[in-house]
Design a protein around this motif. Structure first.
Motif, PDB file in Angstrom:
ATOM      1  N   VAL A 197     -32.368  12.303   1.496  1.00 10.77           N
ATOM      2  CA  VAL A 197     -33.095  13.094   0.499  1.00 10.77           C
ATOM      3  C   VAL A 197     -33.072  14.568   0.884  1.00 10.77           C
ATOM      4  CG1 VAL A 197     -35.373  13.541  -0.490  1.00 10.77           C
ATOM      5  CG2 VAL A 197     -34.562  11.188  -0.279  1.00 10.77           C
ATOM      6  N   TRP A 198     -33.278  14.862   2.155  1.00  7.28           N
ATOM      7  CA  TRP A 198     -33.201  16.231   2.662  1.00  7.28           C
ATOM      8  C   TRP A 198     -31.819  16.823   2.373  1.00  7.28           C
ATOM      9  CZ3 TRP A 198     -34.022  17.531   8.600  1.00  7.28           C
ATOM     10  CH2 TRP A 198     -33.885  18.907   8.793  1.00  7.28           C
ATOM     11  N   PHE A 199     -30.777  16.069   2.638  1.00  8.78           N
ATOM     12  CA  PHE A 199     -29.404  16.524   2.443  1.00  8.78           C
ATOM     13  C   PHE A 199     -29.122  16.829   0.964  1.00  8.78           C
ATOM     14  CE2 PHE A 199     -24.781  15.248   2.029  1.00  8.78           C
ATOM     15  CZ  PHE A 199     -24.266  16.365   2.667  1.00  8.78           C
ATOM     16  N   ILE A 200     -29.606  15.970   0.073  1.00 10.69           N
ATOM     17  CA  ILE A 200     -29.394  16.170  -1.365  1.00 10.69           C
ATOM     18  C   ILE A 200     -30.054  17.472  -1.828  1.00 10.69           C
ATOM     19  CG2 ILE A 200     -29.933  15.265  -3.665  1.00 10.69           C
ATOM     20  CD1 ILE A 200     -29.788  12.443  -2.381  1.00 10.69           C
ATOM     21  N   ILE A 201     -31.301  17.672  -1.414  1.00 12.38           N
ATOM     22  CA  ILE A 201     -32.016  18.900  -1.798  1.00 12.38           C
ATOM     23  C   ILE A 201     -31.287  20.125  -1.260  1.00 12.38           C
ATOM     24  CG2 ILE A 201     -34.155  20.205  -1.482  1.00 12.38           C
ATOM     25  CD1 ILE A 201     -35.621  17.483  -1.387  1.00 12.38           C
ATOM     26  N   ALA A 202     -30.813  20.030  -0.013  1.00 15.80           N
ATOM     27  CA  ALA A 202     -30.099  21.158   0.595  1.00 15.80           C
ATOM     28  C   ALA A 202     -28.803  21.465  -0.145  1.00 15.80           C
ATOM     29  CB  ALA A 202     -29.812  20.848   2.065  1.00 15.80           C
ATOM     30  N   MET A 203     -28.102  20.438  -0.649  1.00 13.80           N
ATOM     31  CA  MET A 203     -26.866  20.669  -1.399  1.00 13.80           C
ATOM     32  C   MET A 203     -27.151  21.368  -2.731  1.00 13.80           C
ATOM     33  SD  MET A 203     -24.110  17.588  -0.836  1.00 13.80           S
ATOM     34  CE  MET A 203     -25.173  16.235  -1.281  1.00 13.80           C
ATOM     35  N   PHE A 204     -28.203  20.958  -3.435  1.00 14.26           N
ATOM     36  CA  PHE A 204     -28.554  21.628  -4.687  1.00 14.26           C
ATOM     37  C   PHE A 204     -28.912  23.093  -4.439  1.00 14.26           C
ATOM     38  CE2 PHE A 204     -29.463  17.394  -6.795  1.00 14.26           C
ATOM     39  CZ  PHE A 204     -28.530  17.560  -7.800  1.00 14.26           C
ATOM     40  N   MET A 205     -29.631  23.347  -3.351  1.00 14.13           N
ATOM     41  CA  MET A 205     -29.986  24.728  -3.011  1.00 14.13           C
ATOM     42  C   MET A 205     -28.741  25.525  -2.646  1.00 14.13           C
ATOM     43  SD  MET A 205     -33.473  24.047  -0.796  1.00 14.13           S
ATOM     44  CE  MET A 205     -33.662  25.782  -0.408  1.00 14.13           C
ATOM     45  N   GLY A 206     -27.832  24.896  -1.914  1.00 16.49           N
ATOM     46  CA  GLY A 206     -26.591  25.563  -1.527  1.00 16.49           C
ATOM     47  C   GLY A 206     -25.678  25.833  -2.705  1.00 16.49           C
ATOM     48  N   ALA A 207     -25.718  24.958  -3.719  1.00 20.69           N
ATOM     49  CA  ALA A 207     -24.884  25.151  -4.904  1.00 20.69           C
ATOM     50  C   ALA A 207     -25.306  26.405  -5.670  1.00 20.69           C
ATOM     51  CB  ALA A 207     -24.978  23.930  -5.811  1.00 20.69           C
ATOM     52  N   ALA A 208     -26.600  26.731  -5.602  1.00 23.36           N
ATOM     53  CA  ALA A 208     -27.111  27.902  -6.304  1.00 23.36           C
ATOM     54  C   ALA A 208     -26.997  29.184  -5.480  1.00 23.36           C
ATOM     55  CB  ALA A 208     -28.568  27.664  -6.690  1.00 23.36           C
ATOM     56  N   ASP A 209     -26.566  29.070  -4.241  1.00 21.38           N
ATOM     57  CA  ASP A 209     -26.428  30.234  -3.360  1.00 21.38           C
ATOM     58  C   ASP A 209     -25.181  31.034  -3.750  1.00 21.38           C
ATOM     59  OD1 ASP A 209     -26.196  32.079  -1.345  1.00 21.38           O
ATOM     60  OD2 ASP A 209     -26.429  30.642   0.289  1.00 21.38           O
ATOM     61  N   PRO A 210     -25.312  32.333  -4.101  1.00 17.94           N
ATOM     62  CA  PRO A 210     -24.153  33.151  -4.477  1.00 17.94           C
ATOM     63  C   PRO A 210     -23.091  33.240  -3.382  1.00 17.94           C
ATOM     64  CG  PRO A 210     -26.202  34.251  -5.071  1.00 17.94           C
ATOM     65  CD  PRO A 210     -26.575  33.074  -4.226  1.00 17.94           C
ATOM     66  N   ALA A 211     -23.496  33.010  -2.131  1.00 17.04           N
ATOM     67  CA  ALA A 211     -22.540  33.087  -1.024  1.00 17.04           C
ATOM     68  C   ALA A 211     -21.581  31.899  -1.007  1.00 17.04           C
ATOM     69  CB  ALA A 211     -23.290  33.169   0.303  1.00 17.04           C
ATOM     70  N   ASN A 212     -21.918  30.828  -1.744  1.00 15.89           N
ATOM     71  CA  ASN A 212     -21.070  29.637  -1.811  1.00 15.89           C
ATOM     72  C   ASN A 212     -20.123  29.775  -2.999  1.00 15.89           C
ATOM     73  OD1 ASN A 212     -19.885  27.118  -1.832  1.00 15.89           O
ATOM     74  ND2 ASN A 212     -21.762  26.001  -2.336  1.00 15.89           N
ATOM     75  N   ALA A 213     -18.891  30.181  -2.736  1.00 20.37           N
ATOM     76  CA  ALA A 213     -17.929  30.445  -3.822  1.00 20.37           C
ATOM     77  C   ALA A 213     -17.613  29.192  -4.627  1.00 20.37           C
ATOM     78  CB  ALA A 213     -16.641  31.021  -3.238  1.00 20.37           C
ATOM     79  N   ALA A 214     -17.672  28.022  -4.010  1.00 22.91           N
ATOM     80  CA  ALA A 214     -17.345  26.770  -4.707  1.00 22.91           C
ATOM     81  C   ALA A 214     -18.530  26.210  -5.479  1.00 22.91           C
ATOM     82  CB  ALA A 214     -16.840  25.728  -3.721  1.00 22.91           C
ATOM     83  N   GLY A 215     -19.734  26.734  -5.207  1.00 22.36           N
ATOM     84  CA  GLY A 215     -20.935  26.172  -5.795  1.00 22.36           C
ATOM     85  C   GLY A 215     -21.108  26.506  -7.265  1.00 22.36           C
ATOM     86  N   GLN A 216     -21.700  25.583  -7.991  1.00 25.89           N
ATOM     87  CA  GLN A 216     -22.023  25.809  -9.398  1.00 25.89           C
ATOM     88  C   GLN A 216     -23.134  24.860  -9.811  1.00 25.89           C
ATOM     89  OE1 GLN A 216     -18.904  24.332 -12.163  1.00 25.89           O
ATOM     90  NE2 GLN A 216     -17.818  23.734 -10.315  1.00 25.89           N
ATOM     91  N   LEU A 217     -23.881  25.241 -10.831  1.00 28.37           N
ATOM     92  CA  LEU A 217     -24.959  24.398 -11.306  1.00 28.37           C
ATOM     93  C   LEU A 217     -24.390  23.207 -12.075  1.00 28.37           C
ATOM     94  CD1 LEU A 217     -27.496  27.103 -12.535  1.00 28.37           C
ATOM     95  CD2 LEU A 217     -27.529  25.810 -10.384  1.00 28.37           C
ATOM     96  N   PRO A 218     -25.013  22.048 -11.985  1.00 27.60           N
ATOM     97  CA  PRO A 218     -24.532  20.867 -12.718  1.00 27.60           C
ATOM     98  C   PRO A 218     -24.519  21.114 -14.220  1.00 27.60           C
ATOM     99  CG  PRO A 218     -26.140  20.232 -11.041  1.00 27.60           C
ATOM    100  CD  PRO A 218     -26.173  21.726 -11.120  1.00 27.60           C
ATOM    101  N   GLU A 219     -23.549  20.495 -14.900  1.00 26.96           N
ATOM    102  CA  GLU A 219     -23.439  20.605 -16.348  1.00 26.96           C
ATOM    103  C   GLU A 219     -23.595  19.218 -16.975  1.00 26.96           C
ATOM    104  OE1 GLU A 219     -19.738  22.433 -17.275  1.00 26.96           O
ATOM    105  OE2 GLU A 219     -20.074  24.174 -15.964  1.00 26.96           O
ATOM    106  N   LEU A 220     -24.039  19.206 -18.218  1.00 25.72           N
ATOM    107  CA  LEU A 220     -24.236  17.925 -18.911  1.00 25.72           C
ATOM    108  C   LEU A 220     -22.937  17.137 -19.014  1.00 25.72           C
ATOM    109  CD1 LEU A 220     -26.708  18.853 -21.820  1.00 25.72           C
ATOM    110  CD2 LEU A 220     -27.185  17.483 -19.770  1.00 25.72           C
ATOM    111  N   SER A 221     -21.797  17.825 -19.113  1.00 27.26           N
ATOM    112  CA  SER A 221     -20.504  17.134 -19.242  1.00 27.26           C
ATOM    113  C   SER A 221     -20.193  16.282 -18.024  1.00 27.26           C
ATOM    114  CB  SER A 221     -19.383  18.154 -19.467  1.00 27.26           C
ATOM    115  OG  SER A 221     -19.253  19.018 -18.350  1.00 27.26           O
ATOM    116  N   TRP A 222     -20.797  16.610 -16.882  1.00 27.48           N
ATOM    117  CA  TRP A 222     -20.563  15.820 -15.672  1.00 27.48           C
ATOM    118  C   TRP A 222     -21.093  14.400 -15.816  1.00 27.48           C
ATOM    119  CZ3 TRP A 222     -22.092  19.405 -10.944  1.00 27.48           C
ATOM    120  CH2 TRP A 222     -21.337  20.582 -11.015  1.00 27.48           C
ATOM    121  N   PHE A 223     -22.027  14.220 -16.732  1.00 26.69           N
ATOM    122  CA  PHE A 223     -22.652  12.913 -16.925  1.00 26.69           C
ATOM    123  C   PHE A 223     -22.088  12.185 -18.153  1.00 26.69           C
ATOM    124  CE2 PHE A 223     -25.504  15.781 -14.763  1.00 26.69           C
ATOM    125  CZ  PHE A 223     -25.959  15.035 -13.689  1.00 26.69           C
TER     126      PHE A 223
END
Length: 531
Positions: A197-223
């Protein structure tokens, strides 16, 4: 001090159910409650291990729709779970798929359903041990601040030796009986779930970090599963997602050992349904978080990087959790170790049931007189899984990836048969019980079973392509396809050998074909070598 003759079959109490033909096998009753069964089920599914092994192969097939494919994988699981619950309520038996398919479709189909379950668990036991080896050395590398230690896992001989040691430890714990297993599982499940659970939360936070070039917010199309490019990719993705949910039915193999339920739904059925609900939320959430953080690049931590595909969390641990990466590494290590232990429950009890009903040699059904565990069946499961892993480690470049895909095929095969057993077994009685029973016992399990068998056929065909899975092949034929065909073919051969040696089961004289409307079972003779 009491002495036990381990070479003699344990005395059995054969209380025959005149309606189902099911009889006791010497397992201790009333030792596991809902919470205990749920914990063992979570441990068998091993979320931390399962996700690190499955997200890479799933993403390689369906890309951004990885969360959707995990969600779609849940649907046939839910439909199958309804059929399992109905069958378990009518015929609680440690043989589950084997016993139920035999009652519904006859001994030959029942034997192959049991073989499919055994084959799937042997495949995953070898895979679990392989993951445990990798994370053992990775954890040591982090603790000793020497990343090169992680490379030791690449040495095939050391890898196999440590794998065999893990298998031996887990087998010993299971040998000590269900109570010992349950205590071990409580500790490991709490730890791995908290870290995950800690790891999942950390990944969502990291995805929103501008320093993470590969990161992006989830989109509805992913589901949205309709965004997947082709049916072949969809089927391959479903086979992988089936793998992540696989293992929940282990809870139902403990039907003879769980505490009596106060309501209409049995203890093990309650635990199974709660387990499936927990898994779908956890898996879809983790898939979305991983895709959002890592992206689909083919270098670094990108999910299309073949170098990390079979063990994604190993690559993501430090970037996501920093100094706390050791906790994730240890969580996956204990997840794999605990799952080796709990996963062994299912094949051992299926082997026990098959031997008990004379579908396998009588020696396999021995119950340890002190620990009340099916120790011969446990030993066979461990030996075969260890040998399979050792062979695969030498012939496959990505043994973990290939065994996961082959495992998905086996699971689709025996889940599909078992799901269809429900509508056939209850076809005459469900209509008298009302619309609810027709839907839950016939319609929905039938849809789930058909879906899984379609995925099995499609994946088997596609897996013959040398580029399927990791790309490992023999003489231009995909290794995953070879594994699937050889494993099922071996089951057919062993079935005919057993039919020659002990024909009673295959003649329907031990466990006969019937349905829920039958007042009595044809199983009325247990004095011919069964006692």
């Amino acid at each position: 001090m009491a002495k036990y003759d381990l070479n003699a079959p344990a005395p059995e109490t054969r209380t025959l159910d005149s309606v189902t033909g099911i009889s006791k096998k010497g397992l201790p009753s009333g030792t596991v409650g809902v919470l205990g069964a749920l914990v063992i089920g979570i441990s068998t599914c091993a979320p931390a291990y399962t996700l690190t092994a499955a997200i890479g192969p799933a993403a390689s097939e369906v890309g951004y729709q990885t969360p959707a494919i995990f969600l779609m994988g849940f649907i046939p699981m839910l439909l199958v779970a309804l059929g399992y619950r109905a069958l378990n309520s009518a015929m609680p038996d440690s043989g589950t798929s084997f016993t139920w398919a035999t009652r519904a479709f006859g001994p030959w189909v029942g034997w192959m359903a049991g073989w499919g379950l055994i084959a799937a668990t042997v495949l995953v036991l070898s895979n679990l041990a392989g993951i445990a080896v990798e994370f053992l050395f990775q954890s040591l590398g982090i603790l000793l601040n020497d990343p090169s230690i992680a490379d030791i896992a690449g040495n095939k001989f050391i890898n196999i030796a440590v794998c065999l040691a893990f298998m031996a430890i887990a087998t010993y714990i299971s040998f000590r009986g269900m109570t010992s297993t349950k205590v071990f599982q409580y500790i490991t499940v709490i730890f791995q779930m908290a870290v995950l659970v800690w790891f999942i939360i950390a990944m969502f936070m990291g995805a929103a970090d501008p320093a993470n070039a590969a990161g992006q917010l989830p989109e509805l199309s992913w589901f949205n599963p309709f965004e997947v490019d082709s049916f072949s990719a969809f089927a391959a993705g479903i086979a992988v997602s089936i793998f992540v949910y696989w293992g929940w039915d282990t809870v139902l193999t403990m039907g003879e050992e769980t505490k009596p339920s106060k309501g209409r739904i049995s203890t093990e059925s309650k635990a199974a349904m709660i387990l499936v609900a927990i898994l779908v939320v956890l898996y879809v959430g983790t898939a979305a978080a991983t895709v959002a953080y890592a992206g689909l690049g083919d270098t670094g931590t990108g999910l299309n990087n073949s170098a990390i595909a079979e063990n994604v969390f190993a690559a993501l641990a430090h970037p996501v959790m920093g100094p706390a990466a050791i906790l994730l590494s240890l969580a996956i290590l204990v997840s794999a170790l605990a799952s080796i232990n709990s996963t062994a429950i299912s094949p051992a009890r299926t082997l026990l049931a098959m031997s008990h009903y004379k579908a396998l040699p009588a020696s396999i059904k021995r119950i340890h007189p002190k620990y009340k565990s099916p120790y011969v069946a446990l030993l066979w499961s461990s030996i075969v899984a260890s040998a399979f892993y050792a062979v695969m480690r030498f012939i496959s470049e990505d043994v973990l990836w290939d065994t996961i895909t082959a495992l998905g095929m086996m699971v689709c095969f025996y889940y599909g048969i078992t799901a269809l057993a429900s509508p056939w077994y209850f076809r005459k009685t469900a209509r008298r019980e009302g619309v609810g029973s027709v839907i839950s016992k016939i319609v929905l399990p039938a849809i789930g079973g058909i879906l899984l068998l379609v995925v099995f056929v499609q994946t088997t065909i596609d897996s013959m392509n040398p580029d399927f899975g990791s790309g490992s092949n023999i003489a231009g034929i995909g290794l995953v396809g070879i594994i699937g065909v050889v494993v099922l073919g071996l089951g057919v051969v062993l079935m005919f050998v057993q039919a020659k040696a002990q024909p009673e089961f295959f003649r329907g004289q031990v466990l006969s074909r019937a349905d829920a409307s039958d007042d009595t079972s044809a199983v009325d003779v247990f004095d011919d070598g069964l006692n």
